[in-house]
Motif scaffolding. Sequence first.
Motif, mmCIF file in Angstrom:
data_model
loop_
_atom_site.group_PDB
_atom_site.id
_atom_site.type_symbol
_atom_site.label_atom_id
_atom_site.label_comp_id
_atom_site.label_asym_id
_atom_site.label_seq_id
_atom_site.Cartn_x
_atom_site.Cartn_y
_atom_site.Cartn_z
ATOM 1 N N LEU A 19 0.831 -1.202 0.000
ATOM 2 C CA LEU A 19 0.000 0.000 0.000
ATOM 3 C C LEU A 19 0.871 1.259 0.000
ATOM 4 C CD1 LEU A 19 -2.824 1.281 0.201
ATOM 5 C CD2 LEU A 19 -2.602 1.143 2.688
ATOM 6 N N LEU A 20 1.910 1.282 0.838
ATOM 7 C CA LEU A 20 2.782 2.456 0.898
ATOM 8 C C LEU A 20 3.563 2.631 -0.399
ATOM 9 C CD1 LEU A 20 4.180 2.377 4.543
ATOM 10 C CD2 LEU A 20 2.073 3.376 3.677
ATOM 11 N N PHE A 21 4.004 1.524 -0.990
ATOM 12 C CA PHE A 21 4.683 1.618 -2.287
ATOM 13 C C PHE A 21 3.729 2.186 -3.338
ATOM 14 C CE2 PHE A 21 5.634 -0.090 -6.478
ATOM 15 C CZ PHE A 21 6.948 0.342 -6.651
ATOM 16 N N SER A 22 2.483 1.727 -3.332
ATOM 17 C CA SER A 22 1.510 2.195 -4.318
ATOM 18 C C SER A 22 1.175 3.668 -4.126
ATOM 19 C CB SER A 22 0.233 1.356 -4.234
ATOM 20 O OG SER A 22 0.495 0.006 -4.545
ATOM 21 N N LEU A 23 1.232 4.134 -2.885
ATOM 22 C CA LEU A 23 1.018 5.555 -2.629
ATOM 23 C C LEU A 23 2.129 6.383 -3.271
ATOM 24 C CD1 LEU A 23 -0.483 7.859 -1.103
ATOM 25 C CD2 LEU A 23 1.021 7.375 0.850
ATOM 26 N N ALA A 24 3.369 5.903 -3.154
ATOM 27 C CA ALA A 24 4.505 6.638 -3.702
ATOM 28 C C ALA A 24 4.658 6.457 -5.205
ATOM 29 C CB ALA A 24 5.790 6.188 -2.990
ATOM 30 N N PHE A 25 4.291 5.260 -5.713
ATOM 31 C CA PHE A 25 4.505 4.949 -7.133
ATOM 32 C C PHE A 25 3.227 4.346 -7.729
ATOM 33 C CE2 PHE A 25 8.627 4.582 -4.988
ATOM 34 C CZ PHE A 25 9.390 5.489 -5.738
ATOM 35 N N PRO A 26 2.178 5.133 -7.880
ATOM 36 C CA PRO A 26 0.897 4.587 -8.353
ATOM 37 C C PRO A 26 0.946 4.052 -9.780
ATOM 38 C CG PRO A 26 0.842 6.983 -8.294
ATOM 39 C CD PRO A 26 2.099 6.566 -7.594
ATOM 40 N N GLU A 27 1.958 4.441 -10.560
ATOM 41 C CA GLU A 27 2.029 3.994 -11.951
ATOM 42 C C GLU A 27 2.777 2.680 -12.119
ATOM 43 O OE1 GLU A 27 0.198 5.664 -14.055
ATOM 44 O OE2 GLU A 27 -0.267 6.994 -12.376
ATOM 45 N N ALA A 28 3.402 2.185 -11.076
ATOM 46 C CA ALA A 28 4.177 0.939 -11.180
ATOM 47 C C ALA A 28 3.246 -0.240 -11.432
ATOM 48 C CB ALA A 28 4.982 0.719 -9.912
ATOM 49 N N ARG A 29 3.614 -1.105 -12.355
ATOM 50 C CA ARG A 29 2.769 -2.247 -12.706
ATOM 51 C C ARG A 29 3.514 -3.582 -12.669
ATOM 52 N NH1 ARG A 29 -0.389 0.996 -11.836
ATOM 53 N NH2 ARG A 29 -2.161 1.756 -13.073
ATOM 54 N N ARG A 30 4.836 -3.557 -12.858
ATOM 55 C CA ARG A 30 5.590 -4.822 -12.975
ATOM 56 C C ARG A 30 6.023 -5.274 -11.572
ATOM 57 N NH1 ARG A 30 10.241 -3.501 -17.032
ATOM 58 N NH2 ARG A 30 10.530 -5.765 -16.999
ATOM 59 N N LYS A 31 5.059 -5.800 -10.850
ATOM 60 C CA LYS A 31 5.287 -6.182 -9.464
ATOM 61 C C LYS A 31 5.354 -7.700 -9.330
ATOM 62 C CE LYS A 31 2.542 -2.193 -7.972
ATOM 63 N NZ LYS A 31 1.330 -1.757 -7.250
ATOM 64 N N GLU A 32 6.307 -8.141 -8.521
ATOM 65 C CA GLU A 32 6.426 -9.560 -8.193
ATOM 66 C C GLU A 32 6.212 -9.699 -6.689
ATOM 67 O OE1 GLU A 32 6.798 -12.101 -10.179
ATOM 68 O OE2 GLU A 32 6.988 -10.919 -12.023
#
Length: 272
Positions: A112-125
């Motif tokens: 959740l905190l990563f998504s707050l900082a980088f909402p455009e990131a999609r290539r997540k493992e």
Amino acid sequence: MKFSLGFSPCPNDTFIFNALVNKKIDTEGIEFELFLEDVETLNQWAVQGKLDISKISYGVLPLLLSHYELLDAGGALGKGVGPLLIAREPIALTEVPGGRIAIPGQRTTAHLLFSLAFPEARRKEFMVFSDIEDAVLSGTADCGVIIHENRFTYQQRDLVKLLDLGEYWEHETGAPIPLGGIVFRKGHDAALSQKINSLIRKSLEYAFDHYPELPEFVRSHAQEMDERVMRQHIDLYVNNYSLSLGEDGAKAVRTLLQTYERIHQRVGINSL
């Protein structure tokens, strides 16, 4: 009366619950069936409603409110305690969203905190937190989000910090970081919930009264962690918020739920 209870083998959780599960305190006739699992497994089990009482990441709390209530004691909140984004070498933050990101579980507060900082990131493992450093070092991931004891050891492996996601949260919200909490299955009367909460608090008070002694229960589940790192772990994640959320802690949880809803609407369910 017997309840299933799940928490992680990390020093902060075993420190908090040692006196409870090993009957160092009076459990007032309540028995506990113990399950020690990594937090992402506990998150998945909580979504399924598997356990009566469980440690969970606050990142999954929005999915649990229909069948669990959040207890006041036993959680992990604070300032300066958030996850870190690390890499093999310095990377411009503007490049992070296009990279391969190792995340310690899909329903975690770290995600959740990563998504707050980088909402455009999609290539997540998504993987177990203890595998993330190796994924970054091997090149399987370009960067990774680390939690728990890896906060104290990543530099020993020549990894570098790109961003303190906890500091980012604090700057954006002004609130402490809600990392993990304890939930209790709904359907019981308020007096029982209060008793369970009181027992967890008494267990932690017992631990504080005997600190810096490290119980065998903590040592035996800390894998190869040395005592210095165990105490760093406890000192960072166990504090007054673990005894009681208080108004500041409750406000932080409300802020997290609002943030979840905002990010969910922005990036979609598949990204959270």
